[in-house]
Design an enzyme around this catalytic site. Structure first.
Site, PDB file in Angstrom:
ATOM      1  CB  SER A 178     100.468  28.657  95.441  1.00  0.00           C
ATOM      2  OG  SER A 178     101.541  27.598  94.990  1.00  0.00           O
TER       3      SER A 178
ATOM      4  CG  HIS B  91      99.349  23.266  96.207  1.00  0.00           C
ATOM      5  ND1 HIS B  91      99.012  23.033  94.975  1.00  0.00           N
ATOM      6  CD2 HIS B  91     100.163  24.548  96.421  1.00  0.00           C
ATOM      7  CE1 HIS B  91      99.620  23.818  94.427  1.00  0.00           C
ATOM      8  NE2 HIS B  91     100.320  24.903  95.226  1.00  0.00           N
TER       9      HIS B  91
ATOM     10  CG  HIS C  93     104.717  21.856  92.085  1.00  0.00           C
ATOM     11  ND1 HIS C  93     103.889  21.663  92.745  1.00  0.00           N
ATOM     12  CD2 HIS C  93     104.352  23.365  91.328  1.00  0.00           C
ATOM     13  CE1 HIS C  93     102.897  22.607  93.135  1.00  0.00           C
ATOM     14  NE2 HIS C  93     103.179  23.710  92.299  1.00  0.00           N
TER      15      HIS C  93
ATOM     16  CE1 TYR D 169     107.575  22.605  95.085  1.00  0.00           C
ATOM     17  CE2 TYR D 169     107.554  23.623  93.066  1.00  0.00           C
ATOM     18  CZ  TYR D 169     107.005  23.541  94.412  1.00  0.00           C
ATOM     19  OH  TYR D 169     105.974  23.991  94.770  1.00  0.00           O
ATOM     20  CD  GLU D 170     104.669  18.563  95.204  1.00  0.00           C
ATOM     21  OE1 GLU D 170     104.247  18.195  96.134  1.00  0.00           O
ATOM     22  OE2 GLU D 170     104.287  18.771  93.945  1.00  0.00           O
TER      23      GLU D 170
ATOM     24  CB  ALA E 113     100.720  31.923  92.620  1.00  0.00           C
TER      25      ALA E 113
ATOM     26  CG  MET F 113     108.652  27.263  90.301  1.00  0.00           C
ATOM     27  SD  MET F 113     108.891  27.102  92.064  1.00  0.00           S
ATOM     28  CE  MET F 113     109.962  28.573  92.421  1.00  0.00           C
ATOM     29  CB  SER F 114     102.911  24.761  88.178  1.00  0.00           C
ATOM     30  OG  SER F 114     102.328  26.089  87.878  1.00  0.00           O
TER      31      SER F 114
ATOM     32  CG  ASN G 119     106.593  36.973  93.132  1.00  0.00           C
ATOM     33  OD1 ASN G 119     106.099  35.865  93.062  1.00  0.00           O
ATOM     34  ND2 ASN G 119     107.972  37.101  92.737  1.00  0.00           N
TER      35      ASN G 119
ATOM     36  CG  HIS H 196     105.283  29.195  99.405  1.00  0.00           C
ATOM     37  ND1 HIS H 196     104.769  29.403  98.098  1.00  0.00           N
ATOM     38  CD2 HIS H 196     104.396  28.641  99.984  1.00  0.00           C
ATOM     39  CE1 HIS H 196     103.865  28.185  97.871  1.00  0.00           C
ATOM     40  NE2 HIS H 196     103.473  28.044  99.110  1.00  0.00           N
TER      41      HIS H 196
END
Length: 297
Positions: free
Chosen positions: A39, A70, A92, A94-95, A122, A225-226, A249, A263
């Protein structure tokens, strides 16, 4: 009638080979290095010389990226004289994609001749010594979805891809990590470089305070998340792997805090640190060949 492996995985050897053949027939580049942009880090692809760009939507069997930040493009070209392929945007859990579809490009890269993968992401800091803008060399991972059986190698194993039970204790190539540390020292980046353990979750919601506290106690320094699913397939396929996390973060671990992860902060941190990260990756790629004989496989 569909084969069992195709039903389970959605990325059969034949599908991967067909996509690899289509790409090889569409470009003169024969990549030996693959780069995955996380990201806000799509600018890594802009380093490639004489770029040839393919939209994911135009590539047979390829999924499409749905995440802001992306670009959803595959870029071929040369970096420091090395033929490379770069993903501007990954996929991902979550997609809504099956985990095997998320790692489909990695298998395609292997069939195209890629030997070394460099993955970026990230991530949120769990280690309280980390600061926003730090870059972490990933030395190991915790695959939380894997604890629930979400693993890209689930289902019938095709020996043409790799062995049934691949070792993961050496998932992140130690010689590549040493090379990265050497480049960090040469570039004078030591003040914002870290080494640590990355934990992957399913997303898309950011972690609760209790989850962050738990993950840190389990030994994780950063969370995202990846990446982990891709790394598993990289190693299953016999490729070498280096992965870098941009700390975008600091995870909230105090109930009195009013900070909230978002995000937009991830993307802004990517923009701020992009130049140094691009330089780091570029110099690592430049030194790959001279170190090739000593790198583990």
């Amino acid at each position: 009638m569909l084969s069992m492996s195709k039903v389970v995985s959605g990325d059969s050897y034949e599908e991967c080979q067909a996509t690899a053949d289509w790409l090889l027939s569409s470009t003169q580049v024969r990549p030996t290095v693959g780069i995955v942009c996380g990201s806000g880090l799509g600018g890594l692809a802009d380093m490639l010389k004489d770029p040839q760009v393919f939209k994911y939507s135009d590539i047979p069997n390829f999924p499409r990226s749905t995440v802001h930040g992306h670009a959803g493009r595959l870029v071929f070209g040369t970096l420091k004289g090395k033929p490379c392929v770069c993903m501007q945007g990954r996929f991902h859990l979550y997609e809504g994609y099956p985990v095997q579809k998320i790692t489909f490009p990695i298998r395609v890269f292997k069939l195209m001749g890629v030997e070394t993968m460099i993955l970026t992401n990230a991530a949120g800091a769990l280690n309280q010594d980390y600061k926003v803008g730090d870059v972490m060399i990933i030395k190991d991972h915790i695959n939380m979805p894997g604890f629930a059986g979400v693993n890209p190698l689930t289902g019938p194993n095709d020996e043409r891809f790799g062995v049934r039970f691949p070792c993961m204790s050496d998932a992140y190539d130690r010689e590549l990590q040493k090379l990265a540390r050497d480049v960090v020292s040469e570039l004078g980046y030591s003040d914002f470089m870290r080494e640590g353990v990355y934990c992957s979750l399913g997303g898309p919601s950011f972690e609760t305070i209790a989850e962050c506290v738990m993950l840190h106690k389990l030994g994780a320094d950063a969370v995202g998340m990846s990446t982990v699913q891709e790394v598993i397939v990289v190693r299953h396929s016999g490729m070498r792997c280096l992965a870098l996390s941009l700390i975008s973060n600091c995870s909230v671990m105090d109930y009195d805090s009013h900070e909230k992860a978002n995000h937009e902060e991830v993307l802004e941190t990517g923009r701020q640190r992009a130049e140094q990260l691009e330089k780091l990756v570029s110099e690592i790629v430049a030194k790959l060949e001279r170190n090739n004989n000593s790198l583990t496989r």
